[in-house]
Design an enzyme around this catalytic site. Structure first.
Site, PDB file in Angstrom:
ATOM      1  N   HIS A  64      -2.719   8.184   6.022  1.00 23.45           N
ATOM      2  CA  HIS A  64      -2.932   6.850   5.447  1.00 23.45           C
ATOM      3  C   HIS A  64      -4.304   6.357   5.918  1.00 23.45           C
ATOM      4  O   HIS A  64      -5.088   5.866   5.123  1.00 23.45           O
ATOM      5  CB  HIS A  64      -1.810   5.912   5.866  1.00 23.45           C
ATOM      6  CG  HIS A  64      -1.860   4.589   5.182  1.00 23.45           C
ATOM      7  ND1 HIS A  64      -1.913   4.465   3.818  1.00 23.45           N
ATOM      8  CD2 HIS A  64      -1.885   3.320   5.666  1.00 23.45           C
ATOM      9  CE1 HIS A  64      -1.962   3.175   3.483  1.00 23.45           C
ATOM     10  NE2 HIS A  64      -1.952   2.474   4.588  1.00 23.45           N
ATOM     11  N   HIS A  71      -9.911   1.992   0.617  1.00 21.69           N
ATOM     12  CA  HIS A  71      -8.457   1.854   0.563  1.00 21.69           C
ATOM     13  C   HIS A  71      -8.117   1.226  -0.787  1.00 21.69           C
ATOM     14  O   HIS A  71      -8.401   0.053  -1.017  1.00 21.69           O
ATOM     15  CB  HIS A  71      -7.971   0.981   1.727  1.00 21.69           C
ATOM     16  CG  HIS A  71      -6.475   0.914   1.834  1.00 21.69           C
ATOM     17  ND1 HIS A  71      -5.633   1.552   0.952  1.00 21.69           N
ATOM     18  CD2 HIS A  71      -5.673   0.273   2.719  1.00 21.69           C
ATOM     19  CE1 HIS A  71      -4.378   1.308   1.294  1.00 21.69           C
ATOM     20  NE2 HIS A  71      -4.369   0.537   2.360  1.00 21.69           N
ATOM     21  N   CYS A 116       0.795  -1.227   0.000  1.00 19.78           N
ATOM     22  CA  CYS A 116       0.000   0.000   0.000  1.00 19.78           C
ATOM     23  C   CYS A 116       0.831   1.281   0.000  1.00 19.78           C
ATOM     24  O   CYS A 116       0.273   2.368   0.082  1.00 19.78           O
ATOM     25  CB  CYS A 116      -0.976  -0.029   1.165  1.00 19.78           C
ATOM     26  SG  CYS A 116      -1.952  -1.551   1.130  1.00 19.78           S
TER      27      CYS A 116
END
Lengths: 404, 264
Positions: A292, A326, A162
């Site tokens: 994040h 996400h 990620c």
């Protein structure tokens, strides 16, 4: 570092195709998350699925690249005149002087997941129409993009889970600085697949309801998909006041655990501090942090500590994953574009779905949009394997690079 | 445009290659190449739990990387790193796809976190304690060249040492049929911006369209073309032959890398 100019950028995610729709969704506090109806997935969760991916057709000469991830890539490339901008850059710099650096975590793995359902009952072989290299392989999306534009310079997929499409900015920066290229197509493309949906489910990290970053009751993430791109160039001319620049990059590794962040956010802190150092900025110079903020217990707890340690408690911050989900390997690129919009539109985007901010966080987490001048922003992207990357972007008029 | 760095340490593991010192006679042409199945060393560097969970790509990466860094007399904890692999953990990928195509999709958490392309980078960081940056790359058959360019960019742009770890491991069937990588192979190179006492050779690399060098020996040529990481072998051959040389490495279609090698 010498600032780099994001001369063109675009994003396609569940909140919209291209910048106009994306900005409208951010302004209207609209989430793209919806109950998961992807493929045969039988999980109770929400996903941020991009509309219209299945109907995208790849050019005939690139048919071997056909898979959901590359369709999403093409859909993304066609927005906001991005493809035309790359073609103009090829005319200016030459096809070998433009690099391709794209982040992805799962690339076209869905193609293999589907092929495994069609194995030959006798031999176990995969179907004859399955092409591994141009679909499943991690490089596929970067190779597709390279072939789509006829680029002949360096090309690579960055795949550090990620953080992937944040770290592409770093690879491109180094290669431009080293002089091997003059410009770079950077970004990230990741698409829905069973591996990530059932994978995060196996870790108990999928929320049943739309994810709620930094909420006291947060209970996991919502997976999304996205394609985001930017064209990076040296600053060789005077820029418009609202031109967006990459000012700094910080990267670190946790050296702690494969799927949990360091509980004190040690690696995250290092990445943010290194980005500030490279940009020669103080924490107080940053007007907004795009967190994040995955909405898992561990991520938000560790990141919250790290942000407070570096920035104190007053810097406005939010996670936009409540809107987009996400998007994994595309998250860094997507959130870089959201940061670029924040800088150009004087908009600090609110974090969606969060009802009550976890009282253990001493942060200025935004639950409402704010409209005010924004000079410099920082974006965090962290991933499995303990990989961390922070990017700092700023407006040209805050960096003295403006056309008088 | 040419990027230059000094090689300070080499790690090598592959079919018939147990380590770099033991491979120089073969690559230097003094002994014939005899392929034999790659033996993957286990590492004591990882905690027992992580060691149990780690697959072939992790073992290969750790072993080649540590060999290169120890040869250079350096400590991994301070080194940035570049991991380049054409495919990650193939066994794990197969197991996941098989389960996801079955009626029971309850995959294990370990399977999932080992599915990311940066698994070896994550274990490397845990094993060595390195909190430095790592770039984790894939460029299919061009993965060695992509890793080399990334590592050289780090050296040149950031004036730092770095370690390049280019490693590939095979897929089992049925993916093997679609991507037939015959065995595990890895090259690790410690690269530095300045010449030091431990420097082995200077390399200067630029893009070209000249055809890539081939090995006269059929078995070595099969290895070079069969496993992406082995596309870097011509550099090691030049060093093993102890002679300055210019070699051309396969990279992307229509683009190759010309490497001028000057021994130190």
């Amino acid at each position: 570092m010498n600032p780099l100019w994001l001369s063109h950028f675009t994003a396609t995610s569940s909140i919209g195709h291209g910048l106009k729709q994306t900005l409208a969704a951010l302004r209207e506090l609209r989430t793209g998350l919806a109950p998961c109806a992807f493929d045969t997935v039988d999980l109770k969760t929400f996903v941020g699925e991009v509309a219209g991916v299945d109907s995208i057709q790849l050019p005939a000469h690139l048919a071997d690249f056909d898979c959901r991830n590359n369709r999403l890539a093409l859909l993304g490339l066609m927005q906001d005149g991005f493809a035309e901008a790359v073609r103009a850059a090829i005319k200016e710099y030459g096809a070998q002087r433009i690099g391709v650096f794209l982040g992805t975590s799962t690339s076209g793995i869905l193609q293999t997941e589907l092929a495994y359902r069609r194995r030959d009952p006798a031999s176990g072989a995969l179907p004859a129409d399955f092409i591994y290299g141009s679909t499943h392989n991690t490089f596929s999306v970067a190779d597709f993009t390279r072939c789509f534009f006829g680029l002949t310079g360096p090309a690579v997929a960055v795949s550090s889970a990620c953080s992937s499409s944040a770290k592409v900015f770093s690879s491109a920066r180094r290669m431009i600085e080293a002089g091997l290229i003059d410009a770079a197509v950077v970004g990230g493309v990741d698409s829905l697949c069973l591996t990530t949906l059932y994978g995060f489910n196996s870790l108990g990290l999928l929320a049943e309801q739309p994810c709620r970053p930094y909420d006291a009751e947060r209970n996991g993430l919502s997976i999304g998909e996205a394609a985001a791109f930017a064209l990076l160039e040296r600053v060789s001319k005077k820029l418009n006041a609202d031109a967006v620049l990459l000012l700094g990059v910080g990267e670190s590794s946790d050296a702690y655990h494969m799927s949990s962040p360091h509980p004190d956010g040690r690696g995250a802190r290092m990445a943010m501090q290194d980005a500030l150092k490279m940009a020669d900025l103080q924490p107080s110079d940053i007007d907004y942090i795009n967190l994040h903020g995955t909405a898992t217990q561990n991520n938000d707890a560790a990141e919250g500590l790290a942000v407070a340690a570096v920035f104190g408690t007053s810097t406005p911050c939010s996670s936009t994953k409540g809107a987009t989900g996400h998007t994994l390997g595309a998250a860094g690129g997507l959130e870089a574009v959201i940061c670029a919009l924040a800088l150009q539109q004087d908009l600090l985007p609110a974090g969606l779905n969060t009802q009550q901010i976890d009282p253990s966080f001493k942060l200025n987490y935004l639950l409402e949009n704010r409209q005010l001048p924004v000079a410099r922003v920082l974006s965090n992207s962290f991933g499995f394997g303990g990989t961390n990357c922070s990017l700092i972007f700023g407006r040209a008029d805050s960096s003295g690079l403006v056309h008088e | 445009m040419t990027l230059t760095a000094y090689i300070e340490g080499i790690g090598l593991i592959g079919p018939g290659f147990a380590n770099w010192p033991g491979s120089q006679a073969v690559l230097g042409g003094q002994r014939p190449y005899q392929p034999a199945k790659t033996i993957l060393p286990t590492t004591s560097l990882l905690p027992a739990a992580e060691r149990r969970r780690s697959g072939a790509i992790v073992k290969l990466t750790l072993a080649t990387g540590l060999e290169a860094i120890q040869a250079a007399g350096l400590n991994a904890v301070n080194l940035p790193s570049v991991f380049s692999s054409s495919g990650g953990d193939g066994e794990n990928c197969h197991a996941l796809c098989e389960m996801l195509a079955s009626s029971d999709r309850q995959i294990s958490p370990t399977r999932f976190h080992n599915s990311v392309h940066n698994t070896a980078a994550g274990y490397w960081s845990i094993a060595t304690g390195a909190m430095t940056t790592s770039s984790v790359l894939c460029a299919f058959d061009a993965s060695f060249g992509a890793g080399l360019l990334e590592a050289l960019s780090q050296v040149v742009a950031d004036n730092t040492r770095t370690v390049l770890l280019a490693c590939d491991t095979p897929y089992p069937e049925p993916l093997f049929g679609a991507r037939p990588i015959p065995d595990a192979f890895g090259i690790a190179l410690v690269l530095a911006p300045e010449r030091s006492a431990q420097a082995l050779a200077k390399i200067s690399v630029s893009l070209t369209d000249m055809p890539a060098d081939r090995f006269d020996d059929n078995a070595l040529e099969n290895l070079r073309t069969g496993i992406p990481a082995a596309r870097g072998l011509p550099i090691l051959r030049a060093i093993a032959q102890r002679a300055d040389d210019r070699v051309v490495l396969d990279y992307l279609d229509g683009t190759t890398l010309v490497v001028d090698i000057t021994l130190c």
